[in-house]
Motif scaffolding. Structure first.
Motif, PDB file in Angstrom:
ATOM      1  N   MET A  31      11.461 -11.368  -1.842  1.00 18.92           N
ATOM      2  CA  MET A  31      10.540 -10.521  -2.602  1.00 18.92           C
ATOM      3  C   MET A  31      10.132  -9.318  -1.765  1.00 18.92           C
ATOM      4  N   SER A  32      10.006  -8.171  -2.411  1.00 21.17           N
ATOM      5  CA  SER A  32       9.512  -6.980  -1.732  1.00 21.17           C
ATOM      6  C   SER A  32       8.361  -6.388  -2.526  1.00 21.17           C
ATOM      7  N   PHE A  33       7.641  -5.484  -1.894  1.00 24.25           N
ATOM      8  CA  PHE A  33       6.430  -4.930  -2.495  1.00 24.25           C
ATOM      9  C   PHE A  33       6.524  -3.410  -2.566  1.00 24.25           C
ATOM     10  N   TYR A  34       6.054  -2.880  -3.686  1.00 26.56           N
ATOM     11  CA  TYR A  34       6.025  -1.428  -3.875  1.00 26.56           C
ATOM     12  C   TYR A  34       4.609  -0.947  -3.581  1.00 26.56           C
ATOM     13  N   ILE A  35       4.485   0.034  -2.675  1.00 28.33           N
ATOM     14  CA  ILE A  35       3.176   0.500  -2.221  1.00 28.33           C
ATOM     15  C   ILE A  35       2.801   1.801  -2.926  1.00 28.33           C
ATOM     16  N   TYR A  36       1.557   1.862  -3.445  1.00 21.21           N
ATOM     17  CA  TYR A  36       1.059   3.059  -4.131  1.00 21.21           C
ATOM     18  C   TYR A  36       0.112   3.878  -3.260  1.00 21.21           C
ATOM     19  N   GLY A  37      -0.754   3.180  -2.535  1.00 19.98           N
ATOM     20  CA  GLY A  37      -1.755   3.911  -1.765  1.00 19.98           C
ATOM     21  C   GLY A  37      -2.589   2.964  -0.930  1.00 19.98           C
ATOM     22  N   ILE A  38      -3.556   3.531  -0.239  1.00 24.74           N
ATOM     23  CA  ILE A  38      -4.417   2.778   0.670  1.00 24.74           C
ATOM     24  C   ILE A  38      -5.871   3.147   0.395  1.00 24.74           C
ATOM     25  N   LEU A  39      -6.730   2.141   0.434  1.00 20.88           N
ATOM     26  CA  LEU A  39      -8.159   2.325   0.189  1.00 20.88           C
ATOM     27  C   LEU A  39      -8.954   1.829   1.384  1.00 20.88           C
TER      28      LEU A  39
END
Length: 247
Positions: A1-9
């Motif tokens: 499984m891999s993860f798609y990153i949108y942003g950081i908070l």
């Protein structure tokens, strides 16, 4: 499984997200060190920068900001990671100070943009109307045995006049809008008829004032210009995180 990153908070992270990301996957939050990473489970090995995918990426960030989280750092489209340890080792920990500074800079701010278009032919006619002698010389080009040197000279005068005309408009926009912004990024015009393309980082609560100034400029130039104003987007032009990781 891999993860798609949108942003950081920054923390605390938002709770009970009810958003869909790419491939209609639920958007989730992963806490890493002192940050919250916005992600969804990736369904593809690589995401093409199609209009649909780009809009899905942008929509996630905008909805989180509109929901009240104004401490958001957008990540460049297409970042996939295979493990959270990779994110910590290659993205968060080596750039922790930079991330903290960028998030502080973006705190309570939003990006807006202004694109200005004109009718090139109408502007040429306006230039000639304001300079009758130039129009007379230009008209002589039709059916007259002028030297190539003279043709080039007249063309250069018209070109310089158009450049001055364009710069005059740009200076008015800068003088009206730049003082409201914390930071301004001038981008390259995307088409020939676009004469100005600028992004502004403004305080969240200053948007109504900024919008009023844009409307005032529209009235000032009547129907001479077409102004495209985007009053809200994630602050890509001011702190996009352009990083890659090794899966």
């Amino acid at each position: 499984m891999s993860f798609y990153i949108y942003g950081i908070l920054t923390l605390p992270a938002p709770q009970n997200l009810n958003l869909e990301g790419l491939d209609r996957q639920p958007v989730q939050i992963k806490i890493l060190d002192d940050f919250a990473v916005i992600y969804s489970e990736a369904q593809q090995e690589r995401y093409l920068a199609s209009r649909r995918n780009l809009l899905s990426h942008e929509k996630v960030l905008e909805e989180i900001m509109q929901a009240g989280d104004r401490y958001l750092l957008p990540v460049q489209f297409g970042l996939l990671v295979s493990s959270w340890e990779t994110v910590s080792q290659q993205l968060i920990r080596p750039h922790q100070e930079e991330l903290t500074q960028l998030l502080a800079k973006l705190s309570g701010c939003r990006e807006v943009s202004v694109k200005v278009f004109w009718d090139t032919e109408a502007e040429i006619q306006g230039l000639l109307a304001e300079h009758p002698n130039l129009k007379t010389e230009r008209d002589k080009l039709v059916g007259q045995p002028l030297s190539m040197e003279r043709v080039i000279q007249i063309g250069q005068v018209i070109e310089q006049g158009m450049s001055d005309r364009k710069q005059g408009i740009i200076d008015v926009f800068k003088g009206t809008l730049n003082s409201i912004a914390i930071e301004v990024v001038e981008n390259t015009p995307q088409v020939d008829t676009m004469i100005y393309n600028s992004a502004y980082l403004i305080p969240w609560e200053a948007e109504s004032q900024f919008s009023e100034h844009v409307e005032s400029l529209d009235r000032q130039f009547e129907n001479r210009l077409r102004i495209r104003y985007n009053n809200f987007t994630a602050p890509y032009n001011f702190a996009r995180l352009r990083l890659t990781t090794s899966n």
